[in-house]
Scaffold this motif. Structure first.
Motif, mmCIF file in Angstrom:
data_model
loop_
_atom_site.group_PDB
_atom_site.id
_atom_site.type_symbol
_atom_site.label_atom_id
_atom_site.label_comp_id
_atom_site.label_asym_id
_atom_site.label_seq_id
_atom_site.Cartn_x
_atom_site.Cartn_y
_atom_site.Cartn_z
ATOM 1 N N TRP A 121 -2.595 -5.307 5.122
ATOM 2 C CA TRP A 121 -2.928 -4.054 4.438
ATOM 3 C C TRP A 121 -4.137 -4.159 3.508
ATOM 4 C CZ3 TRP A 121 -1.131 0.429 6.064
ATOM 5 C CH2 TRP A 121 0.053 0.428 6.838
ATOM 6 N N PHE A 137 0.491 -9.121 2.514
ATOM 7 C CA PHE A 137 -0.253 -7.869 2.350
ATOM 8 C C PHE A 137 -1.751 -8.096 2.557
ATOM 9 C CE2 PHE A 137 3.580 -6.497 -0.068
ATOM 10 C CZ PHE A 137 3.836 -5.333 0.645
ATOM 11 N N VAL A 142 5.167 -0.183 1.258
ATOM 12 C CA VAL A 142 3.766 0.076 1.585
ATOM 13 C C VAL A 142 3.596 1.310 2.459
ATOM 14 C CG1 VAL A 142 3.593 -1.352 3.684
ATOM 15 C CG2 VAL A 142 1.596 -1.070 2.190
#
Length: 413
Positions: A145, A141, A217
């Motif tokens: 992200w 992540f 997500v």
């Protein structure tokens, strides 16, 4: 395995979760792999505490008493740091628990299964390899992200979007729907970026760890920067400071549903987004995928091939005449030295990526093979931008790739 999920670009809501003809419970081996992925996220917290801080405390107290007492005091405060790492593990585990909860809900599985029912008992099915995949998925992540991971993404994803614009922007602006396939989609960021650029994107991923995490997500996060993550907390080497080890970042840097809604409100088109759960070479050689895509983008993907010829055959099959193949990535061959397929997400050993045999090629050999098999190499930028892969920029050790970037066009027969 084969499945597909879609998102509604107006609401960001998932329209069909794990739909299609996909039934992992019909195949005992497929069910085993799925259950092991669930269990690996369940074990994340306990495993991280045990293998990160518990064993280090034992080793620390094994030092001569005068030594560990000295290191327990400022400015070292090693025991205090262990406590802070434990706190960071618990923060990360909140993400693992959320991925697990959404995954179980998607497959209609109980949180506490009946241990006498093998068709629902997913507890204690994960191997150490499965748990390691959960750990690496949580850390990923950071790359895909977080705001801090932007430096890695701009080397790998931005060139792909620019190549797509160079070829398709005018056709997109005229209203034509341009279909892009993204194999090895991972946590879905490139799929999302392709849709943000106005193209229709279909991601493909074989790893249940990645599929479960990308579902969370893309569809279930609470908002921009709402979830905390300590990506480097479990690593104790090559540190400049403890603050570096305990760095907290917030994810996602962009909230997918909100970004979609903002695009819709401004009159811009967010492309149709879907994700397939399947072996790339099996699903995309099917007749219904023949000449189905305008472009295929492979980012940090082609080196997952035991036999690259199978990947090239698949890409050629699913590309339209004159379609583009855009590649960015290294050649860290995943099956070098006969690396066991048992460590992959493969359930069928005689088909797709589970087919026997493997070979490792140089970049020059890869490009020669691409041209030999019906593609014309059109662009190969000379400048190579280095990037890490979930790399802590403050680490005293820097592992960097110089990705191979090229664009090839399918030559019509």
């Amino acid at each position: 395995m084969s499945s597909e999920t879609h998102q509604n670009p107006q609401t960001g809501e998932e329209e069909s979760s794990w739909g299609g003809d996909f039934d992992p419970f019909s195949d005992p081996e497929e069910r085993r792999v799925l259950f092991a992925a669930f269990d690996s996220f369940r074990q994340y917290r306990r495993n991280a505490h045990m293998n990160t801080t518990h064993r280090r405390r034992q080793a620390f107290y094994a030092l001569p008493s005068a030594h560990w007492q000295m290191l327990s005091e400022p400015p070292f405060s090693i025991l205090d740091n262990f406590n802070k790492v434990d706190d960071a593990i618990d923060v990360n585990a909140e993400i693992a628990d959320a991925i697990l909860a959404i995954g179980l809900q998607s497959f209609d599985l109980p949180t506490n299964p009946d241990k006498n029912n093998p068709k629902e008992n997913w507890h204690d099915t994960a191997t150490s390899s499965d748990v390691n995949k959960a750990h690496s998925t949580i850390r990923q992540f950071y790359r895909d992200w977080s705001l801090e991971g932007r430096t890695e993404r701009e080397v790998c994803y931005d060139p792909v979007i620019q190549d797509l614009h160079n070829e398709f922007q005018a056709r997109r602006d005229s209203g034509e729907e341009i279909r892009i396939l993204v194999p090895g989609a991972g946590l879905g960021r490139l799929v999302f970026e392709v849709c943000m650029a106005g193209y229709d994107a279909e991601g493909n991923e074989i790893s249940y760890h990645q599929l479960l995490a990308s579902n969370w997500v893309l569809n279930h996060t609470e908002g921009t920067a709402k979830h905390a993550l300590h990506p480097f907390a479990l690593h104790f080497s090559n540190l400049q400071s403890r603050a570096q080890q305990l760095q907290q970042i917030m994810i996602p840097d962009v909230h997918p549903a909100l970004a979609m809604q903002e695009m819709a409100n401004s009159g811009r088109r967010f492309g149709t987004m879907s994700m397939s759960a399947a072996d790339f070479t099996v699903l995309y050689t099917q007749p219904n995928n023949q000449q189905a895509f305008d472009a295929v983008t492979t980012v940090f993907f082609i080196d997952t091939a035991p036999n690259l010829i199978r990947y090239i055959e698949t890409i050629r099959h699913c590309l339209k005449p004159n379609g583009l193949w855009i590649n960015v990535g290294p050649l860290l061959w995943h099956f070098e030295n006969g690396h066991s397929r048992n460590e992959s997400e493969v359930g069928h050993e005689e088909s797709g990526i589970g087919e026997p045999g493997n070979v490792e090629l140089s970049e020059d050999e890869v490009l020669s093979l691409v041209e030999r098999m019906g593609f014309r190499l059109e662009r190969r930028p000379e400048d190579r931008r280095a990037c890490g892969y979930i790399q802590d920029p403050a680490s005293l050790l820097q592992n960097l790739y110089q990705p191979s970037h090229w664009v090839a066009r399918k030559i019509p027969v």
